[in-house]
Design a protein around this motif. Structure first.
Motif, PDB file in Angstrom:
ATOM      1  N   LEU A 128       0.833  -1.195   0.000  1.00 16.31           N
ATOM      2  CA  LEU A 128       0.000   0.000   0.000  1.00 16.31           C
ATOM      3  C   LEU A 128       0.872   1.252   0.000  1.00 16.31           C
ATOM      4  O   LEU A 128       1.001   1.952   1.012  1.00 16.31           O
ATOM      5  N   GLY A 129       1.480   1.529  -1.141  1.00 16.89           N
ATOM      6  CA  GLY A 129       2.218   2.771  -1.299  1.00 16.89           C
ATOM      7  C   GLY A 129       1.271   3.879  -1.732  1.00 16.89           C
ATOM      8  O   GLY A 129       0.051   3.705  -1.782  1.00 16.89           O
ATOM      9  N   GLN A 130       1.829   5.027  -2.085  1.00 19.82           N
ATOM     10  CA  GLN A 130       0.995   6.170  -2.450  1.00 19.82           C
ATOM     11  C   GLN A 130       0.088   5.863  -3.644  1.00 19.82           C
ATOM     12  O   GLN A 130      -1.094   6.217  -3.653  1.00 19.82           O
ATOM     13  N   TRP A 131       0.607   5.200  -4.655  1.00 16.17           N
ATOM     14  CA  TRP A 131      -0.171   4.952  -5.860  1.00 16.17           C
ATOM     15  C   TRP A 131      -1.194   3.838  -5.689  1.00 16.17           C
ATOM     16  O   TRP A 131      -2.030   3.629  -6.563  1.00 16.17           O
ATOM     17  N   GLN A 132      -1.123   3.101  -4.586  1.00 18.22           N
ATOM     18  CA  GLN A 132      -2.067   2.008  -4.343  1.00 18.22           C
ATOM     19  C   GLN A 132      -3.189   2.416  -3.379  1.00 18.22           C
ATOM     20  O   GLN A 132      -4.020   1.597  -3.016  1.00 18.22           O
ATOM     21  N   LYS A 159      -3.928  10.388  -5.774  1.00 22.56           N
ATOM     22  CA  LYS A 159      -2.910  11.435  -5.792  1.00 22.56           C
ATOM     23  C   LYS A 159      -1.573  10.838  -6.202  1.00 22.56           C
ATOM     24  O   LYS A 159      -1.207   9.748  -5.751  1.00 22.56           O
ATOM     25  N   LYS A 160      -0.854  11.566  -7.049  1.00 21.08           N
ATOM     26  CA  LYS A 160       0.475  11.115  -7.458  1.00 21.08           C
ATOM     27  C   LYS A 160       1.428  11.158  -6.275  1.00 21.08           C
ATOM     28  O   LYS A 160       2.290  10.290  -6.103  1.00 21.08           O
ATOM     29  N   ALA A 161       1.288  12.177  -5.442  1.00 21.55           N
ATOM     30  CA  ALA A 161       2.089  12.312  -4.216  1.00 21.55           C
ATOM     31  C   ALA A 161       1.172  12.773  -3.107  1.00 21.55           C
ATOM     32  O   ALA A 161       0.192  13.480  -3.340  1.00 21.55           O
ATOM     33  N   ASP A 162       1.474  12.379  -1.876  1.00 20.87           N
ATOM     34  CA  ASP A 162       0.563  12.682  -0.798  1.00 20.87           C
ATOM     35  C   ASP A 162       0.539  14.162  -0.463  1.00 20.87           C
ATOM     36  O   ASP A 162      -0.341  14.657   0.217  1.00 20.87           O
ATOM     37  N   THR A 163       1.513  14.920  -1.009  1.00 23.43           N
ATOM     38  CA  THR A 163       1.539  16.366  -0.798  1.00 23.43           C
ATOM     39  C   THR A 163       0.709  17.115  -1.834  1.00 23.43           C
ATOM     40  O   THR A 163       0.533  18.333  -1.719  1.00 23.43           O
ATOM     41  N   ASP A 164       0.214  16.426  -2.850  1.00 25.66           N
ATOM     42  CA  ASP A 164      -0.592  17.084  -3.878  1.00 25.66           C
ATOM     43  C   ASP A 164      -1.889  17.597  -3.281  1.00 25.66           C
ATOM     44  O   ASP A 164      -2.576  16.892  -2.542  1.00 25.66           O
ATOM     45  N   ALA A 165      -2.227  18.839  -3.620  1.00 23.14           N
ATOM     46  CA  ALA A 165      -3.485  19.403  -3.140  1.00 23.14           C
ATOM     47  C   ALA A 165      -4.650  18.930  -3.996  1.00 23.14           C
ATOM     48  O   ALA A 165      -5.735  18.656  -3.497  1.00 23.14           O
ATOM     49  N   ALA A 166      -4.397  18.822  -5.293  1.00 25.14           N
ATOM     50  CA  ALA A 166      -5.460  18.430  -6.217  1.00 25.14           C
ATOM     51  C   ALA A 166      -5.646  16.917  -6.234  1.00 25.14           C
ATOM     52  O   ALA A 166      -4.692  16.151  -6.113  1.00 25.14           O
ATOM     53  N   MET A 167      -6.883  16.505  -6.388  1.00 26.93           N
ATOM     54  CA  MET A 167      -7.238  15.094  -6.475  1.00 26.93           C
ATOM     55  C   MET A 167      -7.613  14.765  -7.909  1.00 26.93           C
ATOM     56  O   MET A 167      -8.258  15.547  -8.593  1.00 26.93           O
TER      57      MET A 167
END
Length: 268
Positions: A128-132, A159-167
């Protein structure tokens, strides 16, 4: 004293085990080694169905192009083996992962792939990484008539990265060239982004695929000694995003604290 030495030995063994944890990348055409165990799990099975077409999300096991291998497409007519998955929550259930029975791997958004594959979903994530991890948004729409009890209509954010604001939202590409391919690409929720999450009761539609494990007898009562450990410590020194830990954050935190507090004693 013997009890203290035993505790130190146990912590040293734990440190060795944590250091041995590595993340391996799934290779093409290789089903997860624990797929058989996963398929016979007593856990609740689920299926995902496109609201627009009524087709179930299925793992494409016959794809010969390795760039599309195990891609997820809304093309199944019924919830059978290639359509079933187990749900796994993370970050206090704010995110969910879908571990597909056919491969034993998690659905993953391939954000780094070039067009037209950017963001496509494939059942090949080893953890369960960010992309999963997907952010479920439960909608007020009523499930279609005939849906199993407990079904809900939802959209899945990514989200591509957990810091991304946009979904970005998972969309079933129902265009002439899309063939139902699931991709994390939509900026808002429309008809292509709505899915029905259906619980599968009693291995419905898959009775011929697996042997249902026998019921387990209740274990006899007994005394259990349990040791707990506050990884964050009372000083609240956690640096995790929002104070929540995922697989990698928790592993790194345990490693750091064991190295700082135990390693020296283990060497003496």
């Amino acid at each position: 004293m013997r009890r203290f030495i035993g505790l130190l030995a146990a912590l040293c063994a734990l440190l060795a085990g944590v250091n041995a944890l590595t993340v391996t990348r799934a290779s093409a055409s290789e089903i997860s080694e624990d797929a058989d165990a996963v398929s016979k799990s007593a856990g609740q099975k689920w299926a995902l169905k496109s609201v627009v077409t009524g087709k179930y999300v299925s793992v494409d096991m016959n794809e010969t192009d390795d760039k599309y291998e195990w891609s997820l497409r809304a093309q199944g007519d019924a919830p059978k083996k290639w359509e079933l998955f187990t749900l796994h929550t993370n970050h206090a259930a704010k995110t969910i992962g879908m571990r597909f029975i056919a491969t034993g791997f998690f659905a993953s958004s391939e954000f780094l792939d070039a067009d037209p594959r950017t963001g496509m979903l494939r059942a090949r994530g080893v953890r369960l990484g960010q992309w999963q991890q997907f952010y479920p948004e439960y909608l007020s729409d009523a499930p279609p008539a005939g849906s199993p009890r407990g079904s809900v209509v939802l959209a899945l954010g990514a989200k591509k990265a957990d810091t991304d604001a946009a979904m970005t939202y998972v969309s079933a590409d129902l265009s002439a060239s899309g063939d139902g391919l699931l991709r994390s690409r939509a900026s808002k929720i429309g008809s292509w982004e709505k899915f029905v999450l259906e619980p599968i009761a009693n291995e419905e539609g898959a009775a011929d695929e697996w042997e249902v494990p026998p019921a387990v007898a209740a274990a006899p009562a007994g005394k259990v000694n349990v040791m707990t450990w506050n990884v964050c410590a009372n000083a609240k020194q956690c640096t995790w995003s929002g104070g929540l830990a995922g697989y990698q954050e928790l592993t790194d935190g345990i490693q750091a604290r064991l190295r700082n507090r135990v390693t020296t004693r283990c060497r003496t």
